[in-house]
Design a protein around this motif. Structure first.
Motif, PDB file in Angstrom:
ATOM      1  N   GLU A   1      -0.238  -5.082   7.287  1.00 24.72           N
ATOM      2  CA  GLU A   1      -1.261  -5.248   6.257  1.00 24.72           C
ATOM      3  C   GLU A   1      -2.207  -4.064   6.337  1.00 24.72           C
ATOM      4  O   GLU A   1      -2.839  -3.839   7.368  1.00 24.72           O
ATOM      5  N   ASN A   2      -2.291  -3.307   5.253  1.00 25.92           N
ATOM      6  CA  ASN A   2      -3.154  -2.126   5.177  1.00 25.92           C
ATOM      7  C   ASN A   2      -2.992  -1.203   6.392  1.00 25.92           C
ATOM      8  O   ASN A   2      -3.967  -0.757   6.973  1.00 25.92           O
ATOM      9  N   GLY A   3      -1.773  -0.939   6.755  1.00 22.54           N
ATOM     10  CA  GLY A   3      -1.514   0.013   7.817  1.00 22.54           C
ATOM     11  C   GLY A   3      -1.644  -0.547   9.214  1.00 22.54           C
ATOM     12  O   GLY A   3      -1.454   0.170  10.202  1.00 22.54           O
ATOM     13  N   GLN A   4      -1.989  -1.822   9.324  1.00 23.76           N
ATOM     14  CA  GLN A   4      -2.079  -2.398  10.665  1.00 23.76           C
ATOM     15  C   GLN A   4      -1.062  -3.508  10.826  1.00 23.76           C
ATOM     16  O   GLN A   4      -0.763  -4.238   9.893  1.00 23.76           O
TER      17      GLN A   4
ATOM     18  N   PRO B   1      -2.285   5.644   6.672  1.00 30.10           N
ATOM     19  CA  PRO B   1      -1.341   4.619   6.230  1.00 30.10           C
ATOM     20  C   PRO B   1      -0.826   3.751   7.388  1.00 30.10           C
ATOM     21  O   PRO B   1      -0.339   2.658   7.155  1.00 30.10           O
TER      22      PRO B   1
ATOM     23  N   GLY C   1       2.165  -0.376  -0.259  1.00 30.16           N
ATOM     24  CA  GLY C   1       1.098   0.427   0.332  1.00 30.16           C
ATOM     25  C   GLY C   1       0.644  -0.060   1.697  1.00 30.16           C
ATOM     26  O   GLY C   1      -0.350   0.409   2.223  1.00 30.16           O
ATOM     27  N   ALA C   2       1.400  -0.991   2.282  1.00 28.72           N
ATOM     28  CA  ALA C   2       1.007  -1.488   3.596  1.00 28.72           C
ATOM     29  C   ALA C   2       1.447  -0.544   4.708  1.00 28.72           C
ATOM     30  O   ALA C   2       1.039  -0.689   5.850  1.00 28.72           O
TER      31      ALA C   2
END
Lengths: 264, 247
Positions: free
Chosen positions: B224-227, B44, B65-66
């Motif tokens: 964004e998406n864990g980054q 995550p 979920g980011a």
């Protein structure tokens, strides 16, 4: 110097910060057991008293088994065993229920520790009924009775060790909760609470001898009821088991505590 | 200039999806049968690094979920990062999911002391602040009622009141300003601004409302998406976030 460096230890500092939490949680454990009943905290005394009366009638009148001063014999065993079973159970469930640790950082060991401490305080209070019955039934106390302190302390540490271990394990394996319930009842029948170990056939006695709870109860009985000093070998055996569980419990908890929040 | 109070150094968090949730023997044998015991990794958060200076108010933006909440949990010390490290200075008070975590059979009064102790306050300190909390949460009438009988609004108010009277150095907010009715929302927003201005509190703020972020924050982070894709002044990052959501 040594004291100062000890006080600045990270672990000690952390404990000092959260000692109020420990206090609050201990208070909660004692309070919530007796909330919303009319007699409230009196059940601590009433429950063992009524239990003793019932079992004394059943065992010494109906069944005709004779043990010298049965009420005291029974109460020594029953109170000690009750503490072990309720303390280990409360510790086992303490972390599982503490959903707050998902939101705020709290040292995890505080929860099982406070459960066992809370139950121990209840246990110490219930000893008043034992003292009362000792006076009523006219047991002659000697100086040897003081030695009962050692099994009392060991009983606390053993319960704490087992409780810490269970609190960690049950988070990953929920099945342990049910298994422990069954195991506790097995342990109870192997602790000679209602009966004398003399009625057990000789070949099975080893089971009792290996049971540390039975040994602790036996030590308490010897010093309180018979004014004897117990076998020092008993102390070493029980202390060994206690240290084993304490070390195991502490190691398990500290090894896996970072993973708890993923499973609660 | 002003000192760094939060240092997030190359933080990554990994979950093992297959091992999540309740572990029971039944599940174990089932997954053994289906040969699903292999690892299934999920990250995550990946390689997130940034610093926050004292008095900064950082908005954390990102879609569901980011990894926003995971990041806050790591900074709050609730979760340990799989890789990397987080350093914080001063008292960190997380306001995450406020209405939960009370003991239901305990009364409001008892819960105030219990929650205070959970945050590391002494009983004496809580006694001093007791009236302030009760008045802010507007629960004086219900002090001796078990929390199980409280409405969800009352619980949320109580949670907010206890956590914000803590004089935090770093305040971590996860969607908390959406608590309660309009009146309480206004009141809590005022209280927060008060805290921020009077004590130079550092704030980490997660919200889907760009308006609130605009109003409150001077810095922002976009996940964004864990980054972490953007970090810096809040203006351009809010614009970018609006672009993403409008897509």
């Amino acid at each position: 110097m040594v004291f100062e460096s000890l006080m600045n230890n990270r672990f000690v500092l952390n404990f000092m910060k959260y000692k109020y939490l420990l206090y609050e949680l201990v208070k909660k454990t004692v309070k919530l057991d007796y909330r919303r009943s009319f007699l409230g905290i009196f059940w601590i005394f009433l429950n063992p008293l009524l239990y003793t009366i019932v079992l004394t009638i059943v065992f010494s009148t109906f069944l005709g088994r004779y043990i010298d001063n049965y009420p005291i014999y029974l109460l020594c065993g029953r109170l000690a065993f009750d503490f072990f079973s309720s303390g280990s159970k409360a510790a086992m469930n303490s972390l599982k229920k503490a959903s707050i640790i998902k939101r705020v950082y709290v040292p995890k060991y505080i929860y099982p520790l406070s459960s066992v401490l809370g139950k121990y305080i209840t246990f110490l209070m219930s000893l008043i009924i034992l003292a009362l019955l000792i006076i009523v039934t006219g047991v002659v106390l000697t100086w040897q009775t003081v030695w009962a302190i050692i099994p009392f302390i060991i009983l606390f540490l053993l319960t704490l060790g087992v409780g810490l271990m269970l609190a960690t394990v049950v988070i990953f394996f929920r099945d342990v909760k049910h298994l422990w319930g069954v195991f506790t009842s097995l342990l109870m029948w192997c602790s000679a609470i209602f009966y004398s170990i003399d009625i057990i056939p000789a070949q099975f006695r080893a089971v009792f001898e290996f049971n540390p709870i039975f040994q602790i109860i036996d030590m308490i009985r010897k010093s309180v009821m018979y004014g004897q000093f117990y076998d020092p070998f008993q102390v070493f055996y029980v202390l060994g088991i206690t240290i084993f569980f304490l070390v195991l419990g502490i190691c398990l908890l500290f090894k896996y505590q970072d993973k708890f929040i993923l499973y609660i | 200039m002003s000192e760094k109070v939060i240092e997030v150094d190359d933080v990554s968090v990994m979950f093992n999806l297959k091992k999540q949730g309740k572990f029971s023997l039944k599940n174990y044998f089932q997954s053994l049968k289906n040969k699903e015991l292999m690892f299934q990794e999920f990250w995550p958060l990946q390689n997130v690094s940034f610093n926050v200076k004292k008095g900064d108010r950082v908005g954390i933006l990102g879609l569901n979920g980011a990894g926003k909440s995971t990041l806050l949990k790591v900074i709050a010390g609730v979760m340990k990062p799989t890789k990397g490290a987080v350093k914080t200075k001063g008292r960190v008070v997380p306001l995450l999911e406020l209405s939960t975590g009370f003991d239901k059979s305990y009364t409001g009064r008892e819960n105030i002391f219990l929650r205070g102790a959970t945050l590391g306050f002494s009983t004496k300190y809580m006694e001093e602040r007791f009236d302030e909390i009760v008045d802010f949460a507007e629960i004086r009438k219900f002090l001796n009622v078990p929390v199980s009988n409280y409405s969800s609004g009352m619980r949320a108010r109580l949670g907010f009141a206890i956590s914000t009277m803590a004089d935090p150095d770093i305040l971590i907010l996860d969607e908390v300003l959406s608590v309660g009715d309009a009146k309480f929302k206004k009141k809590s927003f005022k209280k927060m601004m008060n805290l921020i201005e009077s004590r130079d509190t550092t704030v980490l703020f997660v919200s889907h409302s760009t308006r609130q972020v605009e109003k409150l924050c001077n810095k922002a982070i976009l996940l964004e998406n864990g980054q972490m894709t953007m970090v810096g002044e809040s203006g351009p990052i809010i614009e970018k976030y609006k672009e993403i959501t409008d897509k």
